[in-house]
Design a protein around this motif. Sequence first.
Motif, PDB file in Angstrom:
ATOM      1  N   TRP A 161       8.085  11.996   4.469  1.00 21.26           N
ATOM      2  CA  TRP A 161       9.093  11.836   3.597  1.00 21.26           C
ATOM      3  C   TRP A 161      10.280  11.933   4.195  1.00 21.26           C
ATOM      4  CZ3 TRP A 161       8.356   9.513  -0.924  1.00 21.26           C
ATOM      5  CH2 TRP A 161       7.202   9.337  -1.570  1.00 21.26           C
TER       6      TRP A 161
ATOM      7  N   SER B 181      11.428   4.869  -0.086  1.00 19.36           N
ATOM      8  CA  SER B 181      10.615   5.985  -0.738  1.00 19.36           C
ATOM      9  C   SER B 181       9.757   5.794  -2.121  1.00 19.36           C
ATOM     10  CB  SER B 181      11.386   7.059  -1.118  1.00 19.36           C
ATOM     11  OG  SER B 181      12.349   7.521   0.107  1.00 19.36           O
TER      12      SER B 181
ATOM     13  N   GLN C 276       6.861   3.927  -1.105  1.00 11.71           N
ATOM     14  CA  GLN C 276       5.782   4.981  -0.307  1.00 11.71           C
ATOM     15  C   GLN C 276       5.180   5.647  -1.481  1.00 11.71           C
ATOM     16  OE1 GLN C 276       8.182   7.159   2.434  1.00 11.71           O
ATOM     17  NE2 GLN C 276       6.648   8.449   3.143  1.00 11.71           N
ATOM     18  N   ASN C 277       5.826   6.195  -2.425  1.00 12.83           N
ATOM     19  CA  ASN C 277       5.468   6.821  -3.632  1.00 12.83           C
ATOM     20  C   ASN C 277       4.231   6.181  -4.572  1.00 12.83           C
ATOM     21  OD1 ASN C 277       5.364   9.134  -5.066  1.00 12.83           O
ATOM     22  ND2 ASN C 277       6.549   8.565  -6.466  1.00 12.83           N
TER      23      ASN C 277
ATOM     24  N   ASN D 212       0.264   6.926  -4.815  1.00 15.22           N
ATOM     25  CA  ASN D 212      -0.342   6.998  -6.218  1.00 15.22           C
ATOM     26  C   ASN D 212      -1.361   6.193  -6.595  1.00 15.22           C
ATOM     27  OD1 ASN D 212       1.320   9.106  -7.283  1.00 15.22           O
ATOM     28  ND2 ASN D 212       3.061   7.647  -7.802  1.00 15.22           N
TER      29      ASN D 212
END
Length: 126
Positions: free
Chosen positions: A72, A88, A91-92, A96
């Motif tokens: 991160w 980000s 990426q998240n 998920n």
Amino acid sequence: MMSVIIVLSGLLSDGLVRRAYREARTRKIFVPIGLAIGCLIVTAGMVADKMTAVWLLTVSLCGLGIASPNTWTLTQAICQKKIVGTVSGIQNFGGNVGGILAPALTGVIAHVSDSFTLALGLTGRS
């Protein structure tokens, strides 16, 4: 345990950056080391003893705890400031999607093969 490792990994890498080590390089070193340790999940599915499997899974998660905070932070270190939030978010989202699919696929593979060996082996190679 993973929570403690995440904090320690973040503190250690931040300390190295404060000591004038290049931030991107420092973060890039922590990520593959953590992911390599995370690959112990492959062997967790191959051992007969359940407690050994639990310990291997625990150590594997600790490896992810080494990689996670640096992944991160690496995003923030190497991206242009105006796109850090977007990168980000992507990426998240990817994390998920994996978090949604992995438990279901693990269950299906374990049920069909009557073993966790293939499921954990695929996880470790991903």
